[in-house]
Scaffold this active site. Structure first.
Site, PDB file in Angstrom:
ATOM      1  N   GLU A  28      19.701  23.286   7.393  1.00  0.00           N
ATOM      2  CA  GLU A  28      18.273  23.624   7.290  1.00  0.00           C
ATOM      3  C   GLU A  28      17.419  22.365   7.165  1.00  0.00           C
ATOM      4  O   GLU A  28      17.934  21.251   6.918  1.00  0.00           O
ATOM      5  CB  GLU A  28      18.025  24.536   6.088  1.00  0.00           C
ATOM      6  CG  GLU A  28      18.387  23.898   4.753  1.00  0.00           C
ATOM      7  CD  GLU A  28      17.558  24.418   3.586  1.00  0.00           C
ATOM      8  OE1 GLU A  28      16.316  24.521   3.716  1.00  0.00           O
ATOM      9  OE2 GLU A  28      18.154  24.710   2.536  1.00  0.00           O
ATOM     10  N   LYS A 162      20.030  28.105  -8.385  1.00  0.00           N
ATOM     11  CA  LYS A 162      19.563  27.422  -9.593  1.00  0.00           C
ATOM     12  C   LYS A 162      19.054  28.421 -10.599  1.00  0.00           C
ATOM     13  O   LYS A 162      18.548  29.475 -10.230  1.00  0.00           O
ATOM     14  CB  LYS A 162      18.340  26.573  -9.243  1.00  0.00           C
ATOM     15  CG  LYS A 162      18.621  25.373  -8.460  1.00  0.00           C
ATOM     16  CD  LYS A 162      17.396  24.468  -8.585  1.00  0.00           C
ATOM     17  CE  LYS A 162      17.677  23.193  -7.871  1.00  0.00           C
ATOM     18  NZ  LYS A 162      17.803  23.450  -6.439  1.00  0.00           N
TER      19      LYS A 162
END
Ligand code: PSU
Ligand code: MN
Length: 307
Positions: A28, A162
């Site tokens: 990406e 996260k």
């Protein structure tokens, strides 16, 4: 070869590999433009491509340049994405707009999955996935990475999510969306900087061949959508959960105080965590992407060998 889709531009290296059924790994570009500071971002992007080549696969970093979805980039393209402040963060809903406007865009996990699938690429390496944000009960902020994983046939290798996100709710959503979540060599789902998260891994795999077998079984069964491979950060590079936890809380509080939300939330939090940790989080981030690149190249080879 004829392009797999008229709107896509492939590098020769990627086009040749896809024609030959060889291993290709998508990467990406939001992580470059909006996930890391310059110049560490371009160094990371370049190094990750080298790791994938050295591991026997072909890297295909994906972005939109001048409105053209590009599958595979040059060194100049990577430099532009890393340094030009006008590169938009492009999730799936933004793709039509940057293409129509002939603008530059850095693709998120969701948009990269979509373009990778259009090109015929089945394996994608990144750092962290988007997910359900903390407080989503009020904000409705859930990354389109999740809905894309529910519908687009690409395996995404990450280091988990996260704890700027609600990890438990993110795992619930992935279950609802029919997405296998495979922790690599671990019984626990990892939380990006840390090997632990307090959440059990929904499923465990221990080899690249295991991952390829799950991909093949899912799609042979006609179950549309992605596969999440959560690869824990190497032990030597980990920031323990109790250490990073307070820092994430502070970053979230700072974000609230500044009224930042929506598509700016994730880039702000990543940048703020780098500031608060004095760069230690960036070092960990780069280390986990390297490890994911090695695993992704191996998975792409195993998957290519099956067909
Ligand atoms: N998580 C990270 N690093 C990142 C991102 C997420 O640890 O760079 C990026 C990815 O591109 C991901 C996007 O797809 O943020 C999610 O943004 P949002 O939450 O706005 O969907
Ligand atoms: Mn969002």
């Amino acid at each position: 070869m004829t392009a797999p889709h008229p709107l896509l531009t492939l590098t020769d290296e990627v086009a040749d590999a896809l024609r030959d059924g060889g291993p290709v790994v998508a990467l990406e570009s939001t992580i470059i433009s909006h996930g890391m500071p310059y110049p560490q971002n371009v160094a990371m992007a370049t190094e990750v491509e080298e790791i994938i080549r050295a591991s026997g696969a072909v890297p295909a970093t994906i972005a939109v340049l001048d409105g053209r979805p590009r599958i595979g980039l040059t060194a100049d393209d990577l430099e532009l994405l890393a340094s030009d402040e006008h590169v938009a963060k492009v999730s799936v809903r933004d793709l039509p707009f940057v293409v129509a406007r002939r603008a530059h865009g850095a693709t998120t996990v969701a948009a990269t999955m979509r373009l990778a699938a259009l090109a015929g690429i089945r394996v994608f390496v990144t750092g962290g996935l988007g997910g359900v944000h903390r407080g989503a009960q009020q904000s409705f902020d859930e990354s389109a990475d999740l809905t894309e994983l529910g519908s687009t046939d690409v395996a995404v290798i990450s280091a988990g999510v996260k704890s700027i996100l609600d990890i438990g709710l993110t795992l619930e959503r992935l279950e609802t969306l029919g997405v296998p979540v495979l922790a690599y060599g671990s019984d626990e789902f990892p939380s990006f900087y840390s090997r632990s998260s307090g959440h059990a891994a929904p499923m465990r795999v221990d080899s690249p061949a295991d991952v390829a077998a799950v991909m093949a079984a899912k799609w042979d069964l006609g179950i549309a959508g992605g596969v999440v491979v959560a690869n824990p950060i190497p032990e030597a590079d980990e920031i323990p959960a109790d250490e990073i936890g307070g820092i994430i809380e502070q970053a979230l509080a700072d974000m609230g105080a500044r009224g930042i939300h929506g598509k700016d939330a994730t880039p702000y939090l990543l940048g703020r965590i780098v500031e608060i940790t004095g760069g230690a989080s960036l070092t960990a981030n780069i280390a986990l992407v390297r490890a994911n690149a090695r695993l992704g190249a191996a998975v792409a080879q195993e998957y290519a060998a099956r067909s």
